[in-house]
Design an enzyme around this catalytic site. Structure first.
Site, PDB file in Angstrom:
ATOM      1  N   ASP A  25       0.735  -1.241  -0.079  1.00 26.67           N
ATOM      2  CA  ASP A  25      -0.082   0.022   0.042  1.00 26.67           C
ATOM      3  C   ASP A  25       0.831   1.211  -0.065  1.00 26.67           C
ATOM      4  O   ASP A  25       0.603   2.083  -0.955  1.00 26.67           O
ATOM      5  CB  ASP A  25      -0.878   0.104   1.260  1.00 26.67           C
ATOM      6  CG  ASP A  25      -1.573   1.379   1.435  1.00 26.67           C
ATOM      7  OD1 ASP A  25      -2.809   1.441   0.839  1.00 26.67           O
ATOM      8  OD2 ASP A  25      -1.179   2.074   2.156  1.00 26.67           O
ATOM      9  N   ALA A  45      -4.611   2.732  -0.921  1.00 23.19           N
ATOM     10  CA  ALA A  45      -4.284   2.166  -2.029  1.00 23.19           C
ATOM     11  C   ALA A  45      -4.800   0.897  -2.125  1.00 23.19           C
ATOM     12  O   ALA A  45      -5.662   0.283  -2.938  1.00 23.19           O
ATOM     13  CB  ALA A  45      -2.939   2.025  -2.466  1.00 23.19           C
ATOM     14  N   ASP A  46      -4.862   0.012  -1.091  1.00 25.74           N
ATOM     15  CA  ASP A  46      -5.366  -1.349  -0.834  1.00 25.74           C
ATOM     16  C   ASP A  46      -7.183  -1.177  -0.891  1.00 25.74           C
ATOM     17  O   ASP A  46      -7.584  -2.014  -1.782  1.00 25.74           O
ATOM     18  CB  ASP A  46      -5.048  -1.940   0.401  1.00 25.74           C
ATOM     19  CG  ASP A  46      -3.537  -2.467   0.465  1.00 25.74           C
ATOM     20  OD1 ASP A  46      -3.270  -3.062  -0.746  1.00 25.74           O
ATOM     21  OD2 ASP A  46      -3.149  -2.923   1.568  1.00 25.74           O
ATOM     22  N   LEU A  47      -7.387  -0.176  -0.015  1.00 26.68           N
ATOM     23  CA  LEU A  47      -9.091  -0.390  -0.085  1.00 26.68           C
ATOM     24  C   LEU A  47      -9.524   0.091  -1.412  1.00 26.68           C
ATOM     25  O   LEU A  47     -10.467  -0.390  -1.947  1.00 26.68           O
ATOM     26  CB  LEU A  47      -9.267   1.028   0.892  1.00 26.68           C
ATOM     27  CG  LEU A  47      -8.883   0.236   2.257  1.00 26.68           C
ATOM     28  CD1 LEU A  47      -9.123   1.546   3.329  1.00 26.68           C
ATOM     29  CD2 LEU A  47      -9.684  -1.032   2.645  1.00 26.68           C
ATOM     30  N   GLY A  87      -9.417  -2.558  -3.992  1.00 29.37           N
ATOM     31  CA  GLY A  87     -10.396  -3.369  -3.706  1.00 29.37           C
ATOM     32  C   GLY A  87     -11.860  -3.140  -4.181  1.00 29.37           C
ATOM     33  O   GLY A  87     -12.584  -3.666  -4.686  1.00 29.37           O
TER      34      GLY A  87
END
Length: 396
Positions: free
Chosen positions: A141, A169-171, A174
């Site tokens: 991230d 960035a991860d969220l 997703g």
């Protein structure tokens, strides 16, 4: 216990979740919360690495994996791959975040699986994309936050780059993957065909830079750090009243005039330094100092009530404890309750979108590793003798 849909909206879809850590599990949680039968495929206990979020009993894991079922499969064994393919043959969606080459090596890439399931929607999430010079580089991230430009515009002026306080960035990767899956399912309803879709932490982060990208691509401006203040709308940012900090957002000339009146500084409207957007930008520091001087005369609640009544947006800056004490957040009923068989009663934040006819809920706490393995294998047609043999030989 068989599938318990959290909503009727996506209850007809089955999703095979091959992901770990956060971006992929977030995508699958989005689908699970809207009712999809999400089956999380994990490594058997004796093979597992550090693939969980703070341990399976930790709050992070419990939040991310609610509304799912869990099965364990040894994908290093040919029979484990065979079982997985049988599971996918009857599924609508597969989500994976392996390194780009792993799915091909295992023979579970889209082209291979689509032979037996041409309607399959196959979603891949990676750090940097499925192809290109950085495709095989490990993604994380904060790396994407930096490479995508976010850290260059975050933080106090001239104090160096700053990461955002959540794994944004991860969220975003997703959530965008979940959106792509829904688009592909809608298209499949017309064409009858599935497809491969893919996103990455880097792509998601660049997209989320929004107006900062157009400032560069169209205007040729390289955005700099602006600290707690909006880079182009002034005055908008963090200000200090007598008892603490608050956010104030002043957008447009009419709101600026109201703001000046409420603060008791109507002379600013005609002040050459402040009367237009350009002047307020040039003289930002002086203006902010004057605003703070006037705000210091009263507490935050005094100003928040009067500014909002006058159409000037403002609000408290809450700690996480204070967030859930906000009357409006309590009214929106964002906190949902669920009972975990293993951990007891839990409170978790639900979906931020309300569908009046087919709402989302949390009906199942996060499963333990492999909690539903035998249940799901039985649904696929394996009998008790098969299950005993497969367990003894390490297939699950």
């Amino acid at each position: 216990m068989p599938h318990m849909p959290a909503s009727s909206a996506l209850a007809r879809f089955r999703v095979v979740d091959l992901t770990q850590v956060r971006a992929g599990p977030t995508a699958c949680r989005q689908l699970a919360d809207w009712g999809a039968d999400v089956i999380q495929v994990q490594m058997p206990e004796h093979m597992r690495g550090d693939d969980t979020l703070g341990g399976q009993e930790g709050s992070d894991y419990q939040y991310t994996h609610r509304n799912k079922r869990s099965i364990t499969l040894n994908l290093k064994e040919p029979e484990g791959i065979s079982v997985l393919k049988r599971l996918i043959a009857g599924a609508d969606v597969v989500v994976e975040n392996f390194r780009p080459d792993v799915k091909f090596r295992l023979g579970i890439d889209y082209e291979t699986l689509a032979v037996d399931n041409p309607g399959l929607v196959y979603a891949s999430i990676s750090g940097f994309g499925q192809t290109g010079p950085l495709a095989t580089r490990p993604g994380f991230d904060q790396i994407a936050q930096g490479m995508g430009g976010l850290m260059s515009v975050t933080g106090m002026v001239e104090q160096g780059p700053m990461r955002v306080g959540i794994p944004i960035a991860d969220l975003c990767a997703g959530i965008f993957a979940a959106q792509g899956i829904l688009v592909a399912l809608l298209e499949r309803a017309a064409s009858g065909k599935g497809q491969w879709l893919h996103t990455s932490l880097l792509e998601s982060m660049v997209y989320m830079m929004d107006f900062q990208t157009s400032r560069w691509l169209i205007d040729g401006e390289v955005a700099a750090q602006a600290g707690n203040f909006h880079p182009t709308s002034i005055p908008t940012g963090v200000y200090k009243a007598r008892d603490g900090y608050m956010n104030i957002a002043v957008f447009g000339s009419k709101i600026w005039e109201r703001f000046c009146d409420i603060l008791g500084a109507p002379q600013w409207v005609g002040d050459e330094r402040y009367k237009d957007k350009r002047g307020r930008s040039i003289n930002r520091d002086a203006l902010n100092a004057e605003i703070n001087r006037l705000l210091a005369a009263q507490d935050r609640d005094y100003w928040i009530e009067r500014l909002n009544a006058g159409g000037v947006a403002c609000g408290h800056i809450n700690t996480m404890a204070e967030v859930f004490e906000e009357p409006q957040i309590q009214h929106l009923a964002m906190v949902k309750e669920v009972v975990s068989t293993h951990l007891g009663a839990q409170r978790l934040v639900g979906q931020p979108v309300q569908l009046e006819r087919t709402p989302s809920s949390i009906v199942r706490a996060a499963p333990r590793r492999g909690e539903h393995t035998e249940e799901i294998l039985a649904e696929l047609g394996w009998g008790a003798d098969d299950l005993a043999r497969m367990k003894s030989t390490g297939v699950y």
